[in-house]
Enzyme design. Structure first.
Site, short mmCIF file in Angstrom:
data_model
loop_
_atom_site.label_atom_id
_atom_site.label_comp_id
_atom_site.label_asym_id
_atom_site.label_seq_id
_atom_site.Cartn_x
_atom_site.Cartn_y
_atom_site.Cartn_z
N HIS A 116 1.14 -3.62 3.36
CA HIS A 116 0.34 -2.23 2.95
C HIS A 116 0.15 -2.34 1.20
CE1 HIS A 116 -0.49 2.08 3.79
NE2 HIS A 116 -0.70 1.99 2.34
N HIS A 146 -3.39 -1.44 -1.52
CA HIS A 146 -4.59 -1.08 -1.68
C HIS A 146 -5.26 -1.86 -2.95
CE1 HIS A 146 -4.34 2.98 0.40
NE2 HIS A 146 -3.00 2.84 0.29
N GLN A 201 -10.52 7.03 2.74
CA GLN A 201 -9.52 8.05 1.73
C GLN A 201 -9.96 9.50 1.80
OE1 GLN A 201 -6.82 6.86 -0.95
NE2 GLN A 201 -6.82 8.94 -0.02
N HIS A 256 -2.90 6.11 7.47
CA HIS A 256 -1.88 6.87 6.76
C HIS A 256 -1.67 7.92 7.40
CE1 HIS A 256 -3.47 3.88 3.71
NE2 HIS A 256 -2.61 4.49 2.64
N GLU A 274 1.28 11.66 5.00
CA GLU A 274 2.19 11.22 3.96
C GLU A 274 2.11 12.53 2.93
OE1 GLU A 274 -0.29 8.52 1.53
OE2 GLU A 274 1.56 8.20 0.03
N ASP A 310 2.03 -0.72 -1.50
CA ASP A 310 1.09 0.09 -1.49
C ASP A 310 0.18 0.18 -2.78
OD1 ASP A 310 -0.24 2.46 -0.46
OD2 ASP A 310 1.17 4.06 -1.11
#
Ligand code: 17E
Ligand code: FE2
Length: 441
Positions: free
Chosen positions: A61, A63, A156, A214, A217, A313
């Site tokens: 994971h 980005h 997102q 996601h 979170e 992440d």
């Protein structure tokens, strides 16, 4: 018989008994033999001298579209997820293909030289030009000879928060994203969050893709989208193709609800990803004291037999200003934050950045130190998994698809105190012997 191109001598294979050293032969990009004292001769012989040989690290994971942008256009002062999303929204107004590709490849090289050869990245697809996605699909192709990259289409800003986003998500799958993402806790209402998950599962079935959400979170104990993911996984039978990332609210649920949910999880085999470096810093920001850790129930999920892997992440982005790409740092943080300090628990944290990550990514027989599989492996200056996590030593050699991709010399300390032993290489050498714990069998 095909002759070997590389033979590694005296390898200490993960999980094997301390004195049980083996040689590994590689030919035409595959592992062709693993046995003590192989008779094979090869143009490249590597004397591993009893160091640890492991399947490569798996970054499950990250980005990559936002890596290495810390401070652009400003620093995250509150340290929250939501300020991070706003900073990224400003930064992504002027991304270009080149900008994303350069940063992503720099981060992947940083990771690969530290033994990471399989990566799942999220690409923000709630921006109308789909630049991040297009760039990361190009990166996937550019690195394919040394690293396998999966790209998740990640909305997102939400799927139903603006009229175009749903179509952008589907277009991303047409363009070739490997997985569909989502962010139900950031949709405007609970109902929109549920609807987004139904749409994501329908898209994954239509285009035959993986799913990585996601999910929850947030520290809100009422954020309960994991149950919806589980319900969809049960109903569609997609189980092992589905991943719930972050699930930090699971750490805030009351135990009665958590216990019920754990029971539901037994009906399907979804994957979990925790990102302990980031969530230990992002979560708990609205707490005074006691202050929650905000990392999902990694230990309990692992004890219940669920597949859990760990990711970075972020590396230097609006959500997290640190990070070096070293998966041993991620595992080390999990040991601390999740209190996985037993010897079997420490070993499990190592597995979460190797084999469990491979399971999350659905790598199947593309991964593992087994004859017949692609020759991807790393040599670590360590004696076992516990030692690797304790000291986080250099990965000495990285072999990708049967080729030596990178070699690293470890730091060397010279002890120079007058009157003591003459200058020598203590530090690495004495330290690596360390104290080994008795095994729990
Ligand atoms: N976006 C998000 O929603 N959550 C995160 N942890 C990151 C980006 C890094
Ligand atoms: Fe994330």
């Amino acid at each position: 018989m095909v002759s070997s191109s590389i033979v590694l001598r005296q390898c200490r294979l993960i999980g094997s008994d301390a004195d049980d050293l083996a040689d590994i032969a590689i030919a035409q990009g595959k592992i062709t033999a693993i046995a003590p004292q192989l008779p094979d001769r090869a143009p490249t012989e590597i004397d591993v001298a009893g160091q640890l040989v492991s399947p490569p690290f798996v970054e499950s994971h990250i980005h990559l579209d936002s890596v290495l942008t810390v401070g652009q256009p400003r620093w995250n002062r509150s340290g929250t997820l939501f300020e991070g999303i706003e900073i990224w929204r400003d930064r992504k107004q002027n991304i270009s293909l080149e900008d994303v590709k350069e940063r992503a490849i720099a981060a992947l090289k940083q990771q690969a030289q530290q033994g990471v050869l399989f990566v799942r990245t999220h690409a923000d697809v709630s921006e109308s030009s789909l630049t991040a996605l297009k760039a990361l699909l190009e990166v996937r192709d550019a690195v394919k000879d040394w690293l396998a990259l999966q790209v998740v289409a990640f909305p997102q800003d939400g799927v139903y928060t603006s009229p175009d986003n749903e179509e952008l998500l589907e277009e991303s799958l047409r363009l070739g994203a490997d997985a569909v993402g989502g962010i139900p806790h950031y949709e405007l209402t609970r109902e929109d969050g549920v609807r987004s998950l139904q749409r994501i599962f329908a898209l994954a079935e239509k285009y035959d893709r993986l799913i990585d959400i996601h999910c929850d979170e947030i520290d809100d104990d009422q954020s309960r989208f994991l149950e919806v993911v589980v319900a969809q996984a049960v109903k569609t039978g997609m189980g092992e193709k589905v991943t719930a990332s972050h699930t930090t609210a699971f750490a805030s649920y009351n135990n009665a609800y958590a216990l019920k949910l754990m029971g539901f999880l037994r009906r399907t085999q979804i994957n979990f990803i925790a990102n302990p470096l980031i969530n230990i810093t992002l979560q708990g920001r609205t707490d005074t004291y006691p202050k929650r850790r905000g990392v999902t129930r990694v230990k309990e999920l692992w004890q219940a037999g669920q597949n859990v892997s760990l990711g970075h992440d972020c590396i230097q982005d609006p959500w997290y200003s640190l990070g070096t790409g070293n998966m041993l740092e991620v595992a080390w943080m999990a040991v601390h934050v999740c209190q996985m300090t037993g010897t079997d628990e420490i070993d499990a944290c190592y597995d979460m950045v190797t084999g469990h990550g491979a399971q999350t990514l659905n790598l199947g027989d593309r991964y593992g130190l087994t004859v017949g599989r692609p020759a991807n492996l790393i040599v670590l200056e360590a004696s076992d998994r516990y030692d690797a996590i304790r000291r986080r030593p250099a990965v000495r050699t990285v072999i990708a698809q049967g080729q030596i991709l990178a070699q690293t010399q470890p730091a060397l300390t010279q002890w120079l105190l007058a009157g003591d032993r003459p200058a020598s290489t203590v530090g690495i050498i004495t330290d690596s012997k360390g104290v080994r714990p008795p095994r729990l069998d």
